[in-house]
Design an enzyme around this catalytic site. Sequence first.
Site, PDB file in Angstrom:
ATOM      1  N   ASN A  80      75.329  41.371 -56.185  1.00  0.00           N
ATOM      2  CA  ASN A  80      74.330  41.096 -55.160  1.00  0.00           C
ATOM      3  C   ASN A  80      74.739  39.825 -54.436  1.00  0.00           C
ATOM      4  O   ASN A  80      74.921  38.782 -55.056  1.00  0.00           O
ATOM      5  CB  ASN A  80      72.957  40.947 -55.825  1.00  0.00           C
ATOM      6  CG  ASN A  80      71.843  40.824 -54.826  1.00  0.00           C
ATOM      7  OD1 ASN A  80      71.851  39.933 -53.987  1.00  0.00           O
ATOM      8  ND2 ASN A  80      70.864  41.702 -54.918  1.00  0.00           N
ATOM      9  N   CYS A 129      70.197  51.641 -52.490  1.00  0.00           N
ATOM     10  CA  CYS A 129      71.414  51.918 -53.255  1.00  0.00           C
ATOM     11  C   CYS A 129      71.425  53.358 -53.753  1.00  0.00           C
ATOM     12  O   CYS A 129      72.481  54.013 -53.757  1.00  0.00           O
ATOM     13  CB  CYS A 129      71.541  50.931 -54.399  1.00  0.00           C
ATOM     14  SG  CYS A 129      71.734  49.220 -53.795  1.00  0.00           S
ATOM     15  N   SER A 157      68.606  49.036 -62.577  1.00  0.00           N
ATOM     16  CA  SER A 157      68.246  50.311 -61.960  1.00  0.00           C
ATOM     17  C   SER A 157      68.347  50.233 -60.434  1.00  0.00           C
ATOM     18  O   SER A 157      67.847  49.286 -59.821  1.00  0.00           O
ATOM     19  CB  SER A 157      66.807  50.661 -62.371  1.00  0.00           C
ATOM     20  OG  SER A 157      66.428  51.925 -61.919  1.00  0.00           O
ATOM     21  N   ASP A 214      64.213  39.690 -52.683  1.00  0.00           N
ATOM     22  CA  ASP A 214      65.238  40.714 -52.776  1.00  0.00           C
ATOM     23  C   ASP A 214      64.642  42.115 -52.888  1.00  0.00           C
ATOM     24  O   ASP A 214      65.171  43.061 -52.329  1.00  0.00           O
ATOM     25  CB  ASP A 214      66.158  40.452 -53.965  1.00  0.00           C
ATOM     26  CG  ASP A 214      67.390  41.340 -53.925  1.00  0.00           C
ATOM     27  OD1 ASP A 214      68.216  41.154 -53.031  1.00  0.00           O
ATOM     28  OD2 ASP A 214      67.483  42.234 -54.784  1.00  0.00           O
ATOM     29  N   CYS A 243      67.849  50.495 -56.501  1.00  0.00           N
ATOM     30  CA  CYS A 243      66.723  50.580 -55.570  1.00  0.00           C
ATOM     31  C   CYS A 243      66.882  51.801 -54.661  1.00  0.00           C
ATOM     32  O   CYS A 243      67.867  52.534 -54.731  1.00  0.00           O
ATOM     33  CB  CYS A 243      66.646  49.305 -54.742  1.00  0.00           C
ATOM     34  SG  CYS A 243      67.957  49.187 -53.496  1.00  0.00           S
ATOM     35  N   HIS A 284      73.303  44.511 -51.793  1.00  0.00           N
ATOM     36  CA  HIS A 284      72.984  44.669 -53.203  1.00  0.00           C
ATOM     37  C   HIS A 284      74.289  44.969 -53.934  1.00  0.00           C
ATOM     38  O   HIS A 284      75.310  45.292 -53.326  1.00  0.00           O
ATOM     39  CB  HIS A 284      71.997  45.815 -53.400  1.00  0.00           C
ATOM     40  CG  HIS A 284      70.590  45.461 -53.053  1.00  0.00           C
ATOM     41  ND1 HIS A 284      69.536  46.301 -53.300  1.00  0.00           N
ATOM     42  CD2 HIS A 284      70.057  44.351 -52.483  1.00  0.00           C
ATOM     43  CE1 HIS A 284      68.407  45.742 -52.905  1.00  0.00           C
ATOM     44  NE2 HIS A 284      68.701  44.549 -52.403  1.00  0.00           N
ATOM     45  N   GLU A 343      75.395  47.474 -55.807  1.00  0.00           N
ATOM     46  CA  GLU A 343      75.988  48.800 -55.633  1.00  0.00           C
ATOM     47  C   GLU A 343      76.598  48.946 -54.239  1.00  0.00           C
ATOM     48  O   GLU A 343      77.679  49.526 -54.088  1.00  0.00           O
ATOM     49  CB  GLU A 343      74.936  49.893 -55.864  1.00  0.00           C
ATOM     50  CG  GLU A 343      74.326  49.882 -57.251  1.00  0.00           C
ATOM     51  CD  GLU A 343      73.097  48.996 -57.389  1.00  0.00           C
ATOM     52  OE1 GLU A 343      72.340  49.203 -58.357  1.00  0.00           O
ATOM     53  OE2 GLU A 343      72.866  48.087 -56.552  1.00  0.00           O
TER      54      GLU A 343
END
Length: 150
Positions: A42, A85, A80, A145, A82, A53, A55
Site C-alpha cells: 500500500n 482490488c 482481505s 484508506d 477491498c 493499494h 494488490e
Amino acid sequence: MDDVDAFLQAAIDEAERGLAEGGIPIGSVLAHRGAIIGRGHNRRAQQGSAILHAEMDALERAGRQPASVYRESVVYTTLSPCAMCSGAILLYGIPHVIVGENRTFMGEEDLLRSRGVRVDVLQDARCIRLMREFVAAHPELWNEDIGREE
C-alpha cells in the site's frame, strides 16, 4: 504449503516495507507458476495516491501480462481485498487469492467466491499483529484508506 509460506512471507515483507516508509502495512504478491512476477505494498500515503493499494501495486509492478498468465496466477495479500482490488482480480481473471487475514477488515471475499475465485483465508498471526498495531497507532490513516474518514 511451502510455496504458500514463502509467498505469504514475501507479502508480509512488502507490508513491513510499507510501514517503514510511513504507509499502511499491507503487502501483496502476484505469483505465476511458482514464481513471483509482481510485488507491492500500500503506497497511498507515500505517493499521495487514491488507488495504490497493495494488490494494485503488485499488479502494476508485474507489468502487462497476457491474459493466460493472469488465469494461471495467484494473488497473495496480507489483508482481505477491498472492492477495488477485488474488481481488478476479477477483471484479469485471477482464479485464486490467498488472504493473510480478514479479522481487521473483511473485503469482497463473497463477491470473489460468487464469481468462481478460490479464496483461502489463513488468519496468519503476523498479518493480524501488523494490522492491529497499525490501526491502534494510526486510526486516522487507516480510516482514510478504507473510506471511513469523516
